[in-house]
Design an enzyme around this catalytic site. Structure first.
Site, PDB file in Angstrom:
ATOM      1  N   HIS A   1       0.825  -1.206   0.000  1.00  0.00           N
ATOM      2  CA  HIS A   1       0.000   0.000   0.000  1.00  0.00           C
ATOM      3  C   HIS A   1       0.857   1.253   0.000  1.00  0.00           C
ATOM      4  CE1 HIS A   1      -4.327  -0.916   0.730  1.00  0.00           C
ATOM      5  NE2 HIS A   1      -3.832  -2.109   0.979  1.00  0.00           N
TER       6      HIS A   1
ATOM      7  N   HIS B   1      -5.615  -0.941  11.031  1.00  0.00           N
ATOM      8  CA  HIS B   1      -4.767   0.191  11.380  1.00  0.00           C
ATOM      9  C   HIS B   1      -5.327   0.994  12.546  1.00  0.00           C
ATOM     10  CE1 HIS B   1      -7.656   1.410   8.250  1.00  0.00           C
ATOM     11  NE2 HIS B   1      -7.609   2.631   8.749  1.00  0.00           N
TER      12      HIS B   1
ATOM     13  N   GLU C   1     -11.316  10.006  11.493  1.00  0.00           N
ATOM     14  CA  GLU C   1     -11.821   9.802  10.133  1.00  0.00           C
ATOM     15  C   GLU C   1     -13.342   9.905  10.141  1.00  0.00           C
ATOM     16  OE1 GLU C   1     -10.407   6.060   8.690  1.00  0.00           O
ATOM     17  OE2 GLU C   1      -8.307   6.511   9.084  1.00  0.00           O
TER      18      GLU C   1
ATOM     19  N   TYR D   1     -20.732   0.272  -0.687  1.00  0.00           N
ATOM     20  CA  TYR D   1     -19.454   0.141  -0.002  1.00  0.00           C
ATOM     21  C   TYR D   1     -19.396  -1.222   0.660  1.00  0.00           C
ATOM     22  CZ  TYR D   1     -15.531   1.049   3.127  1.00  0.00           C
ATOM     23  OH  TYR D   1     -14.330   0.986   3.779  1.00  0.00           O
TER      24      TYR D   1
ATOM     25  N   HIS E   1      -9.442  -0.125  13.401  1.00  0.00           N
ATOM     26  CA  HIS E   1     -10.507  -0.434  12.466  1.00  0.00           C
ATOM     27  C   HIS E   1      -9.919  -1.033  11.199  1.00  0.00           C
ATOM     28  CE1 HIS E   1      -9.289   3.752  11.687  1.00  0.00           C
ATOM     29  NE2 HIS E   1      -9.702   3.584  10.434  1.00  0.00           N
TER      30      HIS E   1
END
Length: 471
Positions: A307, A350, A356, A365, A386
């Protein structure tokens, strides 16, 4: 009404009948009547057609040249021609003070989400301003530091009423229905999939050409949105400056009563005037509202393995008072190719130094337990662990890693990210009827499979001359 065109401008369409100048960070000049702008000066002794010159600044007078934000407007009647201010009744769903000493705000250690807020019933007219519901925020506008996250739900166009937010810049993202926005600088049509920024101190009104509308708002205090630095990416990519669109001068002749609603220090005020606030015949400057089509975003990603941080998805950012730490980043997750090899492709589990707040414009989604729908909202506080569900994790760990277009047909998510801890409003916690915690059972399958390999591990430890693990 008179409206201008520009030499370097966009072409009107059925979905958007207006013309725009383009280029983030540019200084623009626009006049609805040719020859209105004064030559080689900002405020002549007498403006053409006996217009009034009015200046507006977006930063303190003393500053570096790249940070100068201002505009000069040439209008039929100036803003000082009003009949005084009065307090408006407080909007119980509007909050601006997010300091923990405020008993109307709260913190939550866990992940929270809200299903889409209901559109107001037809029995009551609710315009854009009255339909703003504050969900979370940080700081306070009187401190010139912090931000607020709102959702708006409206079923009526603003009539002879305008709004001026003296507290902060506002970024809107409609999720349902277009917004036909009239500003002092001209008009903008904003549809789902686009964002619009209206800076602090600029008057505007919102019409709903498609009927009831819902969407997301981020409001920032003491800072302005800007493009992120590109660094090794080079000269272009992400959100390109040329794709930001700015209105052209447009004015009305209306000399009838109007109301201007102001937000100052989180409180609402009103002033009456006998003329439209949208009477600017010409203007020039760089403190100008703008919009951006998020479908034009140029994605950057990994074409080998692993990533890259989510900073590659930033459309706009805003500085905080702490050097090197943004007040907020506005991120977009949209359809793109994923080709990385030997890699866990979904977001890894993470805990970030970031709060967020995520919303969904259209599409679906995956990988969530809460049926995240367009119009939904979610919040994870700083360092809250999460990530995707067990089922998504298992599929990503075992699936064939062939090139695939992810989030096809989906404005997957928009995210407001900040290093600040957000507090949640009374309305968010108890007033929506839509709040729910993420179902923690979505991670029950994440068992300690390491334990299944103890014999193999002990063989390797023994071979390395290390003590074995005891069951």
């Amino acid at each position: 009404m008179a409206t201008a065109s520009a030499t370097f401008s966009t072409t009107p369409s059925q979905a958007d009948p207006y013309t725009y100048q383009v280029g983030f960070g540019n200084r623009f000049a626009s006049e609805a009547i040719p020859g209105t702008l004064p030559h080689a000066q900002n405020h002549p002794q007498k403006c053409k057609y006996e217009l009034y010159n009015e200046g507006i600044t977006g930063n303190p007078f003393v500053g570096t040249r790249p940070n100068i934000l201002n505009a000069f407007l040439y209008r039929i009647r100036p803003s000082v021609a009003h009949q005084g201010f009065k307090s408006l009744p407080p909007n119980p769903h509007l909050e601006s003070n997010f300091l923990p000493i405020n008993p109307r705000v709260h913190v939550s250690p866990t992940q929270l989400a809200w299903r889409p807020l209901d559109i107001p019933p037809n029995t009551t007219e609710v315009d854009f301003v009255d339909g703003i519901k504050t969900m979370a925020g940080n700081g306070d506008p009187t401190l010139h530091e912090g931000l607020a996250v709102h959702i708006y739900v409206a079923n009526a166009s603003m009539k002879k009423r305008a709004f001026c937010n003296n507290d902060g810049d506002m970024l809107f993202m409609p999720q349902q229905g277009r917004l036909d926005i009239q500003t002092e600088f001209g008009k903008m049509m904003v549809r789902p999939g686009e964002l619009v920024v209206i800076q602090r101190g600029v008057k505007f009104k919102v019409l709903l050409p498609d009927g009831p509308s819902r969407g997301y708002i981020e409001e920032i205090y003491g800072s302005h949105y800007e493009l992120p630095e590109l660094g090794p990416v080079g000269g272009h990519g992400l959100a390109n400056p040329r794709d930001f669109e700015f209105p052209v001068a447009s004015f009305d002749l209306d000399q009838s009563p109007w109301e201007i609603a102001y937000k100052v220090g989180g409180k609402l005020f009103s002033c009456s005037q006998q003329h439209t606030p949208f009477d600017v015949v010409a203007w020039h400057g760089n403190y100008v509202p703008y919009k951006y089509n998020m479908e034009k975003f140029i994605f950057v990603g990994s074409i080998s393995k692993d990533h890259i941080d989510p900073s590659i998805f930033i459309i706009l950012t805003a500085k905080s008072k702490c050097p090197g730490v943004p007040l907020t980043d506005v991120l977009l997750f949209y359809e793109r190719w994923d080709v990385a090899s030997d890699t866990f492709r979904p977001p890894y589990y993470h805990r970030n130094n970031a709060s967020e707040v995520m919303g969904l414009i259209y599409g679906s989604y995956e990988g969530r337990s809460d049926q995240f729908m367009p119009g939904s909202l979610s919040h994870e506080t700083v360092f809250c662990p999460h990530g995707v569900s067990y089922d998504t994790q298992k599929a990503a760990s075992e699936g064939e890693l062939k090139p695939v277009k992810v989030h096809k047909g989906t404005m997957e998510a928009i995210m407001f990210e900040t290093a600040m801890t957000l507090t949640l409003t009374d309305y968010a916690m108890t007033g929506t009827g839509k709040i729910h915690e993420h179902d923690v059972k979505m991670w029950d399958g994440l068992q300690a499979r390491f334990m299944n390999h103890l014999d193999e591990i002990n063989t390797d430890l023994k071979a390395a001359g290390l003590p074995e693990l005891q069951k």
